[in-house]
Design a protein around this motif. Structure first.
Motif, PDB file in Angstrom:
ATOM      1  N   GLY A   1      39.867  46.602  42.644  1.00 32.81           N
ATOM      2  CA  GLY A   1      38.470  46.982  42.519  1.00 32.81           C
ATOM      3  C   GLY A   1      37.850  46.387  41.271  1.00 32.81           C
ATOM      4  N   VAL A   2      36.550  46.598  41.117  1.00 29.24           N
ATOM      5  CA  VAL A   2      35.813  45.848  40.090  1.00 29.24           C
ATOM      6  C   VAL A   2      35.908  46.442  38.692  1.00 29.24           C
ATOM      7  N   GLU A   3      36.304  47.723  38.547  1.00 30.11           N
ATOM      8  CA  GLU A   3      36.298  48.337  37.223  1.00 30.11           C
ATOM      9  C   GLU A   3      37.699  48.669  36.719  1.00 30.11           C
ATOM     10  N   HIS A   4      38.728  48.141  37.375  1.00 34.87           N
ATOM     11  CA  HIS A   4      40.095  48.402  36.934  1.00 34.87           C
ATOM     12  C   HIS A   4      40.344  47.700  35.600  1.00 34.87           C
ATOM     13  N   PRO A   5      41.136  48.311  34.695  1.00 31.97           N
ATOM     14  CA  PRO A   5      41.394  47.680  33.390  1.00 31.97           C
ATOM     15  C   PRO A   5      41.923  46.249  33.485  1.00 31.97           C
ATOM     16  N   LYS A   6      42.752  45.964  34.498  1.00 30.41           N
ATOM     17  CA  LYS A   6      43.289  44.605  34.627  1.00 30.41           C
ATOM     18  C   LYS A   6      42.189  43.612  34.991  1.00 30.41           C
ATOM     19  N   VAL A   7      41.213  44.069  35.767  1.00 32.67           N
ATOM     20  CA  VAL A   7      40.071  43.221  36.105  1.00 32.67           C
ATOM     21  C   VAL A   7      39.216  42.990  34.861  1.00 32.67           C
ATOM     22  N   LEU A   8      39.018  44.046  34.091  1.00 31.50           N
ATOM     23  CA  LEU A   8      38.182  43.934  32.886  1.00 31.50           C
ATOM     24  C   LEU A   8      38.816  43.017  31.852  1.00 31.50           C
ATOM     25  N   THR A   9      40.162  43.007  31.797  1.00 37.46           N
ATOM     26  CA  THR A   9      40.833  42.098  30.854  1.00 37.46           C
ATOM     27  C   THR A   9      40.500  40.647  31.168  1.00 37.46           C
ATOM     28  N   ILE A  10      40.538  40.291  32.457  1.00 38.42           N
ATOM     29  CA  ILE A  10      40.228  38.908  32.833  1.00 38.42           C
ATOM     30  C   ILE A  10      38.753  38.606  32.590  1.00 38.42           C
ATOM     31  N   LEU A  11      37.886  39.575  32.902  1.00 37.94           N
ATOM     32  CA  LEU A  11      36.466  39.377  32.599  1.00 37.94           C
ATOM     33  C   LEU A  11      36.259  39.108  31.110  1.00 37.94           C
ATOM     34  N   HIS A  12      36.981  39.866  30.281  1.00 36.17           N
ATOM     35  CA  HIS A  12      36.880  39.665  28.832  1.00 36.17           C
ATOM     36  C   HIS A  12      37.293  38.248  28.462  1.00 36.17           C
ATOM     37  N   ASN A  13      38.366  37.747  29.073  1.00 37.04           N
ATOM     38  CA  ASN A  13      38.829  36.397  28.763  1.00 37.04           C
ATOM     39  C   ASN A  13      37.806  35.345  29.190  1.00 37.04           C
ATOM     40  N   ILE A  14      37.172  35.573  30.353  1.00 34.29           N
ATOM     41  CA  ILE A  14      36.124  34.651  30.807  1.00 34.29           C
ATOM     42  C   ILE A  14      34.955  34.669  29.827  1.00 34.29           C
TER      43      ILE A  14
ATOM     44  N   LEU B   1      56.809  34.074  47.826  1.00 36.74           N
ATOM     45  CA  LEU B   1      57.250  35.455  48.032  1.00 36.74           C
ATOM     46  C   LEU B   1      56.142  36.396  48.491  1.00 36.74           C
ATOM     47  N   PHE B   2      54.877  36.089  48.157  1.00 31.11           N
ATOM     48  CA  PHE B   2      53.791  37.026  48.407  1.00 31.11           C
ATOM     49  C   PHE B   2      52.677  36.367  49.226  1.00 31.11           C
ATOM     50  N   ASP B   3      51.819  37.238  49.780  1.00 30.18           N
ATOM     51  CA  ASP B   3      50.674  36.746  50.550  1.00 30.18           C
ATOM     52  C   ASP B   3      49.665  36.050  49.632  1.00 30.18           C
ATOM     53  N   ASP B   4      48.716  35.340  50.254  1.00 33.09           N
ATOM     54  CA  ASP B   4      47.675  34.660  49.486  1.00 33.09           C
ATOM     55  C   ASP B   4      46.882  35.658  48.655  1.00 33.09           C
ATOM     56  N   ASN B   5      46.538  35.256  47.446  1.00 25.79           N
ATOM     57  CA  ASN B   5      45.724  36.074  46.531  1.00 25.79           C
ATOM     58  C   ASN B   5      46.364  37.425  46.212  1.00 25.79           C
ATOM     59  N   HIS B   6      47.690  37.517  46.264  1.00 23.43           N
ATOM     60  CA  HIS B   6      48.377  38.751  45.874  1.00 23.43           C
ATOM     61  C   HIS B   6      48.144  39.010  44.388  1.00 23.43           C
ATOM     62  N   HIS B   7      48.043  40.301  44.031  1.00 24.83           N
ATOM     63  CA  HIS B   7      47.711  40.620  42.630  1.00 24.83           C
ATOM     64  C   HIS B   7      48.795  40.147  41.655  1.00 24.83           C
ATOM     65  N   GLU B   8      50.029  39.899  42.165  1.00 29.02           N
ATOM     66  CA  GLU B   8      51.083  39.389  41.286  1.00 29.02           C
ATOM     67  C   GLU B   8      50.713  38.016  40.724  1.00 29.02           C
ATOM     68  N   PHE B   9      49.891  37.264  41.475  1.00 37.90           N
ATOM     69  CA  PHE B   9      49.489  35.938  41.007  1.00 37.90           C
ATOM     70  C   PHE B   9      48.659  36.014  39.729  1.00 37.90           C
ATOM     71  N   ALA B  10      47.929  37.100  39.574  1.00 39.57           N
ATOM     72  CA  ALA B  10      46.917  37.166  38.518  1.00 39.57           C
ATOM     73  C   ALA B  10      47.512  36.994  37.128  1.00 39.57           C
ATOM     74  N   GLY B  11      48.691  37.596  36.891  1.00 39.53           N
ATOM     75  CA  GLY B  11      49.307  37.465  35.576  1.00 39.53           C
ATOM     76  C   GLY B  11      49.618  36.018  35.232  1.00 39.53           C
ATOM     77  N   SER B  12      50.196  35.292  36.199  1.00 39.25           N
ATOM     78  CA  SER B  12      50.521  33.877  35.965  1.00 39.25           C
ATOM     79  C   SER B  12      49.245  33.045  35.796  1.00 39.25           C
ATOM     80  N   LEU B  13      48.270  33.275  36.687  1.00 41.05           N
ATOM     81  CA  LEU B  13      47.013  32.535  36.600  1.00 41.05           C
ATOM     82  C   LEU B  13      46.327  32.769  35.264  1.00 41.05           C
ATOM     83  N   SER B  14      46.355  34.020  34.818  1.00 40.02           N
ATOM     84  CA  SER B  14      45.687  34.366  33.568  1.00 40.02           C
ATOM     85  C   SER B  14      46.364  33.692  32.379  1.00 40.02           C
ATOM     86  N   MET B  15      47.700  33.651  32.391  1.00 42.95           N
ATOM     87  CA  MET B  15      48.401  33.018  31.272  1.00 42.95           C
ATOM     88  C   MET B  15      48.234  31.501  31.280  1.00 42.95           C
TER      89      MET B  15
END
Length: 672
Positions: free
Chosen positions: A541-554, A497-511
């Motif tokens: 961008g690099v300081e968005h809360p959603k980005v920081l959540t994944i950084l925290h998980n890493i 449904l979406f282009d490569d590396n679309h931000h919608e992927f991030a939720g699934s990848l993270s889970m």
């Protein structure tokens, strides 16, 4: 009659004269009928009688003879179509007006009509904006601005600057939007005598853009909204209650987002007081300090407000009126607006762990919706009841929470986004708390049974959310292998449904990564987290809360693999980002510091860990988090561990820290 301003009398004369105008043409050697038709059309237009004005002006436009202002006729006809939301017809007539102006040899069109030319362009821009044709709208508005500036028309110029800013805002070119709003404000202040209503509106729009940018721009948004509120409070022609309540509510939003919860509650209080004072036709309270404990703190005024709503509702029922205009009786804001703010206020109390005060707000919101003269929004009533159920669960009122959730489920729900899985999950958790394990298992199985909707057929998008929830249910049930498979299925559909590396992927990848992490497959978890991080950085961008959540998980994965230096580096990046966006008093900043302290404790750097803990404790105290807030609870465990660490041997330290980190992981997962 026209010269005396008697429009209705003039219209009556023209109507009576119209049948004889054909004969006058033979005597006077000019088209008197067209002249009368145009005057009648203009009069009907000025009297807002578009049904009669439209055919007359349309007839006049078919003549296109010399001596008449057909450009203005086409323009006015376009305005009428625009007000009727017939945008294609409106655009046709605006284009006709511009064409007539361009081709006309009349001197006034060439010299003095820049203003009218700009107004037509402005209207075309407005229509293109409403049709979401933003590039075309931008071109129209820029041409209009140039025309206004050539004739030094400040009023038109400031208005179009605001329109251009709105277009840039919709195009997500936020800095350009800010530039044009600032230009609009400068024009209002310097040349229009600081018209309070115009200035307040422009400041409001600028504040919205700063708020949308987030992070360090929050403080600028607060400045804009505070200046707007000051203007509206001080000027009678700009202080309508709806606007004042709305800007107070926006200030509450921002203060809540930045962790200034006490200030947020004060602004919610001000907004609610403005609203109920307007409803009761009373002046605002001199102080709204007491309302920060919820509406029960102003019981007398609140009781009178509820009584007034009931009286109005009864009046409408007795009159059998199908047309309900609550604002006509009360003035703005409406009772539903008040109910929305009570929900917001309750959510703020929930954030600081003040669950009983939150429950008070939610209960008042439900009661207001149920007795509202306009009968409220049934879907919003349900959502408020869900909030009540969650607050009851948080206050350990399990039986009442179950009863509330049962009431919700016993009524058929039409909303597509009805949170059935969340309710079933809470009912399962409530039964578990009560020790009714069989019933709890039944509700968890019903949550899992939502898997049936994962059969994707005609509309795959409608199933993605449901499939994701099924994965979450497996995840919460500790069935991590099933969760991985479910989230991978979601990811496959998203890739279609979406282009490569679309931000919608991030939720699934993270889970997927989180599920692998729970199974201690850390290498696989790290790979998926890195993919999720790439997708979200690209989108936000690099300081968005959603980005920081994944950084925290890493960072958590690094920690679990005992790569403490790498974990510490990642958590310190998060600390700096939280500091930049939220400031050093926000509890999320304190939580980021806490994570660093945990890593320092694990690597036996106890002095540094103690220093950070003291900072964390001070931040949580300033934020007024309650003692039962998860952040506070975990901080207390760390404090206890730090005290005991110096007297423990290595094996005891390892066991001690394993316990605290396990508890922390569970709390963090729930918060996320």
């Amino acid at each position: 009659s026209l010269e005396c301003g008697k429009k209705k009398e003039a219209l009556e004369c023209f109507v009576e004269a119209l049948p004889g105008t054909t004969e006058l043409y033979l005597v006077m050697d000019r088209d008197v009928r067209t002249e009368v038709v145009i005057k009648m059309g203009f009069l009907y237009y000025e009297l807002n009688d578009y049904d009669n004005a439209m055919p007359l002006l349309s007839e006049a436009l078919t003549k296109q003879c010399d001596g008449y202002d057909f450009a203005s006729i086409a323009y006015i006809t376009g305005c009428m179509y625009e007000s009727m939301k017939k945008f294609d017809e409106a655009m046709e007539h605006f284009s006709m007006a511009l064409s007539i102006m361009k081709e006309s040899t009349r001197e006034e069109w060439q010299v003095d009509n820049h203003k009218d030319h700009a107004k037509v362009l402005e209207h075309k821009g407005n229509i293109n904006f409403r049709k979401k044709k933003y590039s075309e709208a931008l071109k129209n508005c820029e041409d209009a601005l140039q025309s206004y500036e050539e004739k030094h028309n400040t009023e038109g110029g400031q208005r179009v600057c605001g329109n251009i800013a709105l277009v840039y805002g919709r195009m997500d070119q936020l800095q350009k939007a800010i530039d044009y709003f600032q230009k609009q404000i400068a024009l209002i202040k310097s040349r229009l005598g600081e018209d309070p209503k115009l200035l307040a509106s422009a400041l409001h729009n600028l504040g919205r853009i700063h708020y949308k940018m987030g992070g360090s721009c929050y403080s600028k948004a607060i400045e804009c909204y505070k200046e707007e509120l000051t203007i509206r409070d001080a000027n009678l022609n700009a202080n309508d209650p709806k606007s004042r309540a709305t800007v107070s509510r926006r200030l509450a939003f921002i203060h809540s987002d930045t962790g200034a919860y006490t200030d947020a509650l004060k602004y919610y209080s001000k907004a609610i007081d403005i609203s109920i004072s307007a409803a009761l036709n009373e002046p605002d309270s001199e102080s709204t300090e007491t309302i920060v404990d919820g509406p029960a703190a102003i019981s007398d005024k609140w009781t009178r407000y509820e009584e007034a709503l009931v009286i109005k509702k009864n009046e409408l029922q007795q009159s059998n009126s199908d047309s309900i205009n609550e604002n006509k009786h009360f003035g703005v804001p409406s009772s539903n607006f008040v109910a929305d703010m009570l929900n917001d206020m309750g959510s703020t109390f929930m954030l600081i762990g003040a669950h009983k005060k939150a429950l008070n707000c939610y209960e008042c919101s439900r009661r207001i919706r149920e007795i509202s003269p306009s009968n409220g929004d049934s879907e919003e009533v349900v959502r408020t009841k869900i909030n009540i159920g969650v607050a009851l669960f948080k206050t350990d009122s399990y039986d009442t929470a179950l009863s509330t959730f049962d009431d919700i489920l016993n009524v058929p729900q039409k909303a597509e986004d009805f949170p059935m899985a969340m309710i079933l999950n809470y009912m399962g958790k409530t039964h578990f708390k009560l020790g009714s394990f069989t019933e709890a298992l039944g509700f968890f199985q019903r949550t899992l049974s939502l898997k049936v909707v994962s059969e994707c057929s005609r509309n795959e998008k409608t199933h993605l959310g449901a499939m994701f929830n099924v994965g979450l249910a497996y995840y919460k049930s500790c069935e991590y292998a099933e969760a991985v498979q479910c989230f991978k299925d979601v990811l496959e559909i998203q890739k279609k449904l979406f282009d490569d590396n679309h931000h919608e992927f991030a939720g699934s990848l993270s889970m997927i990564a989180s599920s692998y992490g729970k199974m201690k497959h850390y290498a696989e978890a790290m790979d998926y987290y890195k993919e999720a991080l790439t997708a979200r950085k690209k989108a936000f961008g690099v300081e968005h809360p959603k980005v920081l959540t994944i950084l925290h998980n890493i960072g958590s994965i690094r920690y679990k693999r005992k790569e403490y230096d790498k974990a510490q580096s990642i958590f310190e990046l998060i600390v700096q980002a939280k500091k930049n966006s939220l400031g050093v008093k926000h509890p999320s900043y304190g939580k980021a510091l806490f994570d660093v302290a945990v890593v320092l404790f694990a690597s036996e750097q106890y002095v540094l860990a103690q220093t950070l803990y003291e900072q964390v404790a001070a931040i949580f105290k300033i934020s007024k988090l309650s003692d039962d807030h998860p952040y506070v609870q975990e901080a207390k465990k760390l404090e206890k561990s730090l005290r005991e660490a110096s007297s423990c041997d290595q094996r005891e330290r390892s066991s001690l820290f394993s316990s605290i980190r396990s508890d922390l992981s569970r709390q963090t997962a729930l918060l996320r």
